[in-house]
Design a protein around this motif. Structure first.
Motif, PDB file in Angstrom:
ATOM      1  N   ALA A 143       0.841  -1.205  -0.027  1.00  0.00           N
ATOM      2  CA  ALA A 143       0.076   0.111   0.003  1.00  0.00           C
ATOM      3  C   ALA A 143       0.796   1.221  -0.022  1.00  0.00           C
ATOM      4  N   CYS A 144       1.598   1.394  -1.245  1.00  0.00           N
ATOM      5  CA  CYS A 144       2.484   2.715  -1.453  1.00  0.00           C
ATOM      6  C   CYS A 144       2.469   2.795  -2.803  1.00  0.00           C
ATOM      7  N   ASN A 145       2.853   4.164  -3.195  1.00  0.00           N
ATOM      8  CA  ASN A 145       3.302   4.527  -4.517  1.00  0.00           C
ATOM      9  C   ASN A 145       4.546   3.826  -4.952  1.00  0.00           C
ATOM     10  N   GLU A 294       9.062  -8.203   3.415  1.00  0.00           N
ATOM     11  CA  GLU A 294       7.971  -8.174   4.689  1.00  0.00           C
ATOM     12  C   GLU A 294       8.290  -6.808   5.497  1.00  0.00           C
ATOM     13  N   GLU A 295       9.666  -6.752   5.717  1.00  0.00           N
ATOM     14  CA  GLU A 295      10.235  -5.755   6.837  1.00  0.00           C
ATOM     15  C   GLU A 295      10.170  -4.443   5.680  1.00  0.00           C
ATOM     16  N   ASP A 296      10.544  -4.582   4.353  1.00  0.00           N
ATOM     17  CA  ASP A 296      10.238  -3.519   3.802  1.00  0.00           C
ATOM     18  C   ASP A 296       8.888  -2.787   3.442  1.00  0.00           C
ATOM     19  N   ARG A 297       7.824  -3.827   3.492  1.00  0.00           N
ATOM     20  CA  ARG A 297       6.595  -3.482   3.286  1.00  0.00           C
ATOM     21  C   ARG A 297       6.020  -2.665   4.457  1.00  0.00           C
ATOM     22  N   VAL A 298       6.460  -3.048   5.509  1.00  0.00           N
ATOM     23  CA  VAL A 298       6.051  -2.329   6.825  1.00  0.00           C
ATOM     24  C   VAL A 298       6.492  -0.717   6.778  1.00  0.00           C
ATOM     25  N   ILE A 299       7.706  -0.630   6.539  1.00  0.00           N
ATOM     26  CA  ILE A 299       8.528   0.680   6.356  1.00  0.00           C
ATOM     27  C   ILE A 299       7.833   1.485   5.213  1.00  0.00           C
ATOM     28  N   LEU A 300       7.620   0.882   3.893  1.00  0.00           N
ATOM     29  CA  LEU A 300       7.141   1.747   2.965  1.00  0.00           C
ATOM     30  C   LEU A 300       5.863   2.099   2.918  1.00  0.00           C
ATOM     31  N   GLN A 301       5.014   1.281   3.615  1.00  0.00           N
ATOM     32  CA  GLN A 301       3.602   1.727   3.730  1.00  0.00           C
ATOM     33  C   GLN A 301       3.433   2.842   4.842  1.00  0.00           C
TER      34      GLN A 301
END
Length: 350
Positions: A143-145, A294-301
């Protein structure tokens, strides 16, 4: 916001079987379906009658049938049957999209179909090489650009804080970065000499002790990346040096497909220069890589949300040179594409 004359990953090849599959790419709703010869077709996901999604219909041979009144459409988007008529009415067609298959992925061309050339799809150097192993790919929705993801994939420094138990080592915090700009995209890279191997890679190295490590993060327009990890025994690495016989190389291929302005579909797989037929090594890597992403996903969102709701300006750092240069050039390509598309309309009006 989006470059349209480009190839994007629409789905994994095995995601499309015997039923229509709806996807959304660059804010356009598309239906994918498999033909009798095994090829995949892509059409606008809206019947021109009452705009019911064609993905709610049925596949019949090489055509798709609308689930409302049975209008039929072939792979070119032409209507071949309409109820209670001898021939389909004018305007009874939907847009079709060029498709191609590479690397177990379904690629779609979102722009001018006349410009689609499958030879321009991102090349994977060691695909099919029996000496190289592959870590099976996967995908996730974030959920990010998509530009926050290209920022992330041109930022080797973030691993020091986001991936402390996997990709990181102390050298990742402060070793200076180099930036290379090419017509195809931007590369940010650095050699870190005489350092401890990162936990993620250490069990798979052929040598013991400290290492020289290269991080090479390349993102090509519009949103595809090659992340290259190289480890050699300490004292043997460096730019322009021949690679040591015990070198470890892992090439991570990353394909970002914008769903819309706020959501991105992320696909990936890795190629490695060792253990080509070891299924357990592939499984371990696939699990570990998924965990890291998954760690990246948390940060990017959280970044997307934070920037969307900011009440004070954000700043840039020296480490942002690569991402900023990528964004600037991509914006120029998008603007040039828009200007080119507008030319016929301007001439017609004149």
């Amino acid at each position: 916001m989006f470059l349209r004359n480009a190839w994007y990953v629409a789905a994994r090849e095995n995601d499309v079987a015997d039923k229509p599959v709806p996807v959304k790419i660059l804010n356009e709703k598309i239906v994918l379906f498999r033909k009798t010869d095994g090829q995949v077709a892509a059409l606008e996901d809206a019947c021109p009658h009452r705009k019911l999604p064609l993905s709610m219909g049925r596949i019949k041979g090489d055509e798709i049938e609308c689930g409302y009144h049975g209008m039929m459409f072939d792979c070119s988007g032409s209507c071949t049957r309409a109820p209670a008529t001898d021939r389909p009415p004018p305007g009874a067609r939907v847009r079709s999209y060029p498709m191609a298959v590479r690397y177990g992925l379904l690629w779609i061309w979102m722009g001018d179909a006349a410009l689609a050339d499958s030879d321009t799809i991102f090349a994977v150097e060691h695909w099919g090489d029996p000496a190289w192993g592959m870590n099976q790919g996967d995908g996730m929705e974030i959920a990010c650009n998509y530009l926050y993801m290209t920022d992330n994939l041109l930022d080797p420094t973030h691993v020091a804080w986001v991936h402390q138990s996997s990709f990181a080592s102390a050298a990742c915090e402060d070793t200076p970065l180099q930036t290379t700009v090419a017509d195809s995209g931007v590369t940010v890279w650095r050699w870190m000499n005489d350092v401890d191997p990162a936990p993620f890679y250490a069990p798979f190295l052929k040598f013991k002790g400290r290492c020289d490590r290269k991080q090479q993060y390349e993102v090509r327009y519009p949103s595809h990346a090659l992340i290259k990890a190289i480890f050699t025994p300490a004292g043997t690495g460096g730019e322009g040096q021949p690679l040591h016989e015990d070198v470890f190389i892992m090439d991570s291929y990353n394909f970002m497909t914008p769903i819309d302005e706020n959501t991105t579909k992320y696909y990936w797989f890795q190629m490695r220069n060792f253990a080509p037929d070891d299924a357990e090594v592939s499984r371990q890597f696939a699990t570990s890589v998924r965990g890291a992403f998954e760690e990246d996903r948390v940060i990017l969102q959280a970044v997307h949300q934070g920037l969307a709701e900011k009440t004070s300006p954000n700043i840039d750092l020296k480490i942002d040179v690569g991402p900023l240069r990528f964004r600037r050039r991509l914006a120029q390509l998008i603007e040039a594409e828009r200007a080119q598309a507008a030319q016929p309309a301007v001439a017609e009006t004149a």
